[in-house]
Write a protein that holds these residues in place. Sequence first.
Motif, PDB file in Angstrom:
ATOM      1  N   ILE A 269      -0.807 -10.659   7.336  1.00  0.00           N
ATOM      2  CA  ILE A 269      -2.046 -10.807   5.752  1.00  0.00           C
ATOM      3  C   ILE A 269      -3.511 -10.670   6.271  1.00  0.00           C
ATOM      4  O   ILE A 269      -4.169  -9.551   5.596  1.00  0.00           O
ATOM      5  CB  ILE A 269      -1.291 -12.131   5.458  1.00  0.00           C
ATOM      6  N   LEU A 270      -4.621 -11.293   7.243  1.00  0.00           N
ATOM      7  CA  LEU A 270      -5.493 -11.018   7.382  1.00  0.00           C
ATOM      8  C   LEU A 270      -6.145  -9.883   7.762  1.00  0.00           C
ATOM      9  O   LEU A 270      -6.870  -9.566   7.523  1.00  0.00           O
ATOM     10  CB  LEU A 270      -6.007 -12.447   7.706  1.00  0.00           C
ATOM     11  N   MET A 271      -4.834  -9.335   8.423  1.00  0.00           N
ATOM     12  CA  MET A 271      -5.729  -7.946   9.410  1.00  0.00           C
ATOM     13  C   MET A 271      -5.249  -7.217   8.344  1.00  0.00           C
ATOM     14  O   MET A 271      -5.471  -6.069   8.707  1.00  0.00           O
ATOM     15  CB  MET A 271      -5.053  -8.037  10.939  1.00  0.00           C
ATOM     16  N   ASN A 272      -4.307  -6.853   7.457  1.00  0.00           N
ATOM     17  CA  ASN A 272      -4.460  -5.464   6.984  1.00  0.00           C
ATOM     18  C   ASN A 272      -4.515  -5.388   5.881  1.00  0.00           C
ATOM     19  O   ASN A 272      -5.578  -6.059   5.306  1.00  0.00           O
ATOM     20  CB  ASN A 272      -3.017  -6.603   5.930  1.00  0.00           C
ATOM     21  N   ASP A 273      -5.561  -4.260   5.931  1.00  0.00           N
ATOM     22  CA  ASP A 273      -7.242  -4.056   4.753  1.00  0.00           C
ATOM     23  C   ASP A 273      -6.677  -3.303   3.700  1.00  0.00           C
ATOM     24  O   ASP A 273      -7.345  -3.708   2.675  1.00  0.00           O
ATOM     25  CB  ASP A 273      -7.573  -2.377   5.123  1.00  0.00           C
ATOM     26  N   THR A 274      -5.243  -3.327   3.371  1.00  0.00           N
ATOM     27  CA  THR A 274      -5.321  -3.193   1.815  1.00  0.00           C
ATOM     28  C   THR A 274      -3.956  -4.632   1.326  1.00  0.00           C
ATOM     29  O   THR A 274      -4.828  -4.820   0.025  1.00  0.00           O
ATOM     30  CB  THR A 274      -3.363  -2.594   1.724  1.00  0.00           C
ATOM     31  N   ILE A 275      -4.151  -5.488   1.284  1.00  0.00           N
ATOM     32  CA  ILE A 275      -3.913  -6.866   1.269  1.00  0.00           C
ATOM     33  C   ILE A 275      -5.097  -6.957   1.240  1.00  0.00           C
ATOM     34  O   ILE A 275      -6.000  -7.592  -0.182  1.00  0.00           O
ATOM     35  CB  ILE A 275      -3.420  -7.653   2.462  1.00  0.00           C
ATOM     36  N   MET A 276      -6.054  -7.306   2.000  1.00  0.00           N
ATOM     37  CA  MET A 276      -7.501  -7.703   2.020  1.00  0.00           C
ATOM     38  C   MET A 276      -8.578  -6.811   0.767  1.00  0.00           C
ATOM     39  O   MET A 276      -9.697  -7.953   0.675  1.00  0.00           O
ATOM     40  CB  MET A 276      -7.592  -8.354   3.231  1.00  0.00           C
ATOM     41  N   LYS A 277      -8.043  -6.244   0.627  1.00  0.00           N
ATOM     42  CA  LYS A 277      -9.072  -5.125  -0.025  1.00  0.00           C
ATOM     43  C   LYS A 277     -10.085  -6.064  -0.665  1.00  0.00           C
ATOM     44  O   LYS A 277     -11.665  -5.420  -1.517  1.00  0.00           O
ATOM     45  CB  LYS A 277      -8.581  -4.014  -0.525  1.00  0.00           C
ATOM     46  N   GLY A 278      -8.682  -6.232  -2.178  1.00  0.00           N
ATOM     47  CA  GLY A 278      -9.240  -7.673  -3.297  1.00  0.00           C
ATOM     48  C   GLY A 278     -10.160  -8.423  -3.071  1.00  0.00           C
ATOM     49  O   GLY A 278     -10.484  -9.205  -3.536  1.00  0.00           O
ATOM     50  N   ILE A 279      -9.873  -9.135  -1.606  1.00  0.00           N
ATOM     51  CA  ILE A 279     -10.617  -9.835  -1.598  1.00  0.00           C
ATOM     52  C   ILE A 279     -11.528 -10.440  -0.751  1.00  0.00           C
ATOM     53  O   ILE A 279     -12.834 -10.759  -1.207  1.00  0.00           O
ATOM     54  CB  ILE A 279      -9.053 -11.843  -0.128  1.00  0.00           C
ATOM     55  N   ARG A 280     -12.194  -9.149   0.533  1.00  0.00           N
ATOM     56  CA  ARG A 280     -13.269  -9.022   1.137  1.00  0.00           C
ATOM     57  C   ARG A 280     -13.208  -7.401   1.051  1.00  0.00           C
ATOM     58  O   ARG A 280     -14.338  -7.420   2.102  1.00  0.00           O
ATOM     59  CB  ARG A 280     -12.728  -9.851   2.462  1.00  0.00           C
ATOM     60  N   GLY A 281     -12.837  -6.712   1.352  1.00  0.00           N
ATOM     61  CA  GLY A 281     -12.860  -5.422   0.926  1.00  0.00           C
ATOM     62  C   GLY A 281     -12.570  -4.677   2.017  1.00  0.00           C
ATOM     63  O   GLY A 281     -11.368  -3.919   1.944  1.00  0.00           O
ATOM     64  N   LYS A 282     -11.839  -5.323   3.577  1.00  0.00           N
ATOM     65  CA  LYS A 282     -10.885  -4.664   4.038  1.00  0.00           C
ATOM     66  C   LYS A 282     -10.393  -6.209   5.179  1.00  0.00           C
ATOM     67  O   LYS A 282     -10.708  -7.628   4.668  1.00  0.00           O
ATOM     68  CB  LYS A 282     -11.575  -4.522   5.298  1.00  0.00           C
ATOM     69  N   GLY A 283      -9.260  -5.678   5.862  1.00  0.00           N
ATOM     70  CA  GLY A 283      -8.488  -6.827   7.056  1.00  0.00           C
ATOM     71  C   GLY A 283      -9.588  -7.443   7.477  1.00  0.00           C
ATOM     72  O   GLY A 283     -10.319  -6.729   8.077  1.00  0.00           O
ATOM     73  N   TYR A 284      -9.698  -8.719   8.172  1.00  0.00           N
ATOM     74  CA  TYR A 284      -9.996  -9.273   9.370  1.00  0.00           C
ATOM     75  C   TYR A 284      -9.674  -8.557  10.971  1.00  0.00           C
ATOM     76  O   TYR A 284      -8.736  -8.278  10.970  1.00  0.00           O
ATOM     77  CB  TYR A 284     -10.021 -10.632   9.465  1.00  0.00           C
ATOM     78  N   SER A 285     -10.375  -8.814  11.571  1.00  0.00           N
ATOM     79  CA  SER A 285     -10.197  -8.555  13.471  1.00  0.00           C
ATOM     80  C   SER A 285      -9.092  -9.415  13.725  1.00  0.00           C
ATOM     81  O   SER A 285      -8.893 -10.917  13.353  1.00  0.00           O
ATOM     82  CB  SER A 285     -11.717  -8.258  14.643  1.00  0.00           C
TER      83      SER A 285
END
Length: 72
Positions: free
Chosen positions: A24-40
Amino acid sequence: MTLVSNRLIIKQYTSANLDDFNTILMNDTIMKGIRGKGYSREVSEGKFQEALLENEQNHTLGFYNVTNKEIH
């Protein structure tokens, strides 16, 4: 704590859930609306350790993994 509905299984994250958490946290699509991109991976794993600590300190609040029963 685990909660079960007709469609979902909701339970606090444990050390066995690292891969699910990272997915979840590394996925750019999922995290786009939360912080713009996924985490490392490194940052995601640090956040997972923070989540585990919070869950250890608080057995009713904290971080939960929500799973669809059909997929589980």
